[in-house]
Design an enzyme around this catalytic site. Structure first.
Site, mmCIF file in Angstrom:
data_model
loop_
_atom_site.group_PDB
_atom_site.id
_atom_site.type_symbol
_atom_site.label_atom_id
_atom_site.label_comp_id
_atom_site.label_asym_id
_atom_site.label_seq_id
_atom_site.Cartn_x
_atom_site.Cartn_y
_atom_site.Cartn_z
ATOM 1 N N TYR A 189 0.832 -1.209 0.000
ATOM 2 C CA TYR A 189 0.000 0.000 0.000
ATOM 3 C C TYR A 189 0.874 1.269 0.000
ATOM 4 O O TYR A 189 2.089 1.182 -0.080
ATOM 5 C CB TYR A 189 -1.010 -0.061 1.154
ATOM 6 N N ARG B 93 3.908 -1.383 10.641
ATOM 7 C CA ARG B 93 3.960 -2.693 9.974
ATOM 8 C C ARG B 93 4.669 -2.551 8.634
ATOM 9 O O ARG B 93 4.384 -1.614 7.888
ATOM 10 C CB ARG B 93 2.545 -3.237 9.754
#
Ligand SMILES: Cc1cc2nc3c(=O)[nH]c(=O)nc-3n(C[C@H](O)[C@H](O)[C@H](O)COP(=O)(O)O)c2cc1C
Length: 375
Positions: free
Chosen positions: A173, A225
């Site tokens: 992303y 993350r």
């Protein structure tokens, strides 16, 4: 038997998790189109929040044009705070810490979910995927606005009563797109060398931390993350990631979550390099920043084995969908009753929202499945 993962864990800010197992962030496709959580989504979380130390929620988008999935949780408008509060209250009400995962999907957004049907990214490079749209390159001003949006989403998480946020810099992303030499071909301050490709992720971390200082308290958890590698050429290498990890260890973060499909998996770029990527990162910075490991772990023995190299925290994803009472069964000496595969008969008893259930049964090989319970 005493299990090491049942020990509590205390972050540097003094916040304690009652055990070392977390629910991994998992999109459930079940929020309303406007980003509000639904009753069936809350129920799904309620039944999974009674055992684990913390629940990392499904990812939530921070801007309108950052939406990545149908039925995604929204964190991009102030009017969504009551919805976020319902989610935080549901998770905390069962005893787990509630951590909201936040992101912008960038070039991975389905165009039909975006206000102008146009994806955006660091550079105008399409993802390697049949039929994928070429994104529009973000302007400097737009980049600054997205960074601010991560801060605003964090403020909403604080107002909603979450215990923390996880910045989703993984799984291809937007944040990863800025770190990746595949999707980031810029030659301004946001791209170029590995150090310059860190500029956007570090600016997001700064903005989130600034927001916590202003609106939250020391007890608010901020995690990050990442995915350690990409297959693409050029793509993120383990070397890039270890350099980035060194830098992340200097940031004001409470943990680093390493996103891989299998905890023990080696390099996806070099098959001869079989060392666990999670363990490599643990060995490099684990002393400075707690690592969360994840990936294809199902049984208590799997979790214990993964922790042998010093990784202090483990997230379970699919396993917590398949067995909501995983911790409770360990606690009460019923480990042999832990389910590690899904049966088509389990739909009702597992409390899985219909859109997630459909995604699971229609994606072959995604979940370990057994045909019929009594067959
Ligand atoms: C249904 C489903 C949805 C997922 N959604 C997300 C997500 O929203 N954010 C994220 O970082 N990872 C997401 N993942 C990846 C998981 O967090 C986890 O890393 C992966 O499933 C491997 O762990 P497991 O083998 O324990 O399931 C998702 C995985 C599944 C199965």
């Amino acid at each position: 038997m005493t299990r090491k993962f049942m020990d509590s864990f205390t972050f540097k800010n003094g916040v304690t998790l009652k055990n070392r197992v977390l629910m991994a962030p998992m999109t459930n496709f079940s929020s309303q189109d406007n980003g509000e959580v639904t009753a069936e989504e809350l129920e799904y979380y309620r039944v999974r929040s009674g055992g684990v130390g913390a629940v990392l929620t499904a990812v939530a988008n921070v801007t309108d044009d950052g939406k990545g999935f149908h039925g995604e949780i929204g964190a991009h408008r102030d009017d969504l705070v009551p919805s976020l509060k319902k989610l935080a209250d549901t998770i905390k009400g069962e005893g787990a810490k509630a951590i909201l995962q936040i992101f912008h999907a960038g070039r991975m957004s389905p165009p039909e979910l975006l206000p102008d049907n146009q994806t955006v990214s660091a550079s105008a490079v399409a993802p390697v995927r049949e039929g994928a749209m070429t994104p529009r390159e973000l302007t400097n001003e737009e980049i600054e606005q997205i960074i601010k949006a991560f801060g605003d989403a964090t403020r909403r998480a604080i107002e909603a009563g979450f215990d923390g946020v996880e910045i989703h810099g993984a799984n291809t992303y937007l944040i990863q797109q800025f770190f990746s030499p595949h999707s980031n071909r810029r030659d301004d301050k946001w791209g170029g060398s590995v150090e310059k490709r860190m500029t956007f992720p570090l600016a997001v971390i700064d903005e989130v931390n600034k927001t916590v200082k202003e609106h939250g308290s020391d007890s608010f958890i901020v995690g990050y993350r990442l995915s350690p590698e990409e297959r693409e050429e050029p793509g993120i290498t383990t070397e890039d990631t270890l350099t980035f990890a060194d830098r992340l260890a200097q940031e004001d973060l409470h943990y680093l979550h390493v996103s891989v499909q299998d905890f023990h998996q080696g390099s996806m770029r070099d098959e001869s390099d079989t060392a666990s990527r999670v363990q490599l990162i643990q060995d490099r910075i684990g002393e400075k920043l707690p690592i969360i490991g994840v990936g294809s772990l199902h049984t208590p023995d799997d979790v214990e084995k993964a922790m042998e190299g010093g990784v202090p925290l483990i997230a379970l994803g699919r396993e917590i969908i398949v067995e909501p009472d995983w911790i409770q069964k360990v606690e009460t000496g019923r480990e042999e009753e832990i389910r590690t595969s899904l049966s088509v008969d389990d739909r009702e008893t597992l409390t899985v929202p219909e859109p997630l259930w459909q995604a699971i049964v229609n994606t072959k090989g995604w979940f370990p499945v057994k045909e019929h319970q009594n067959a």
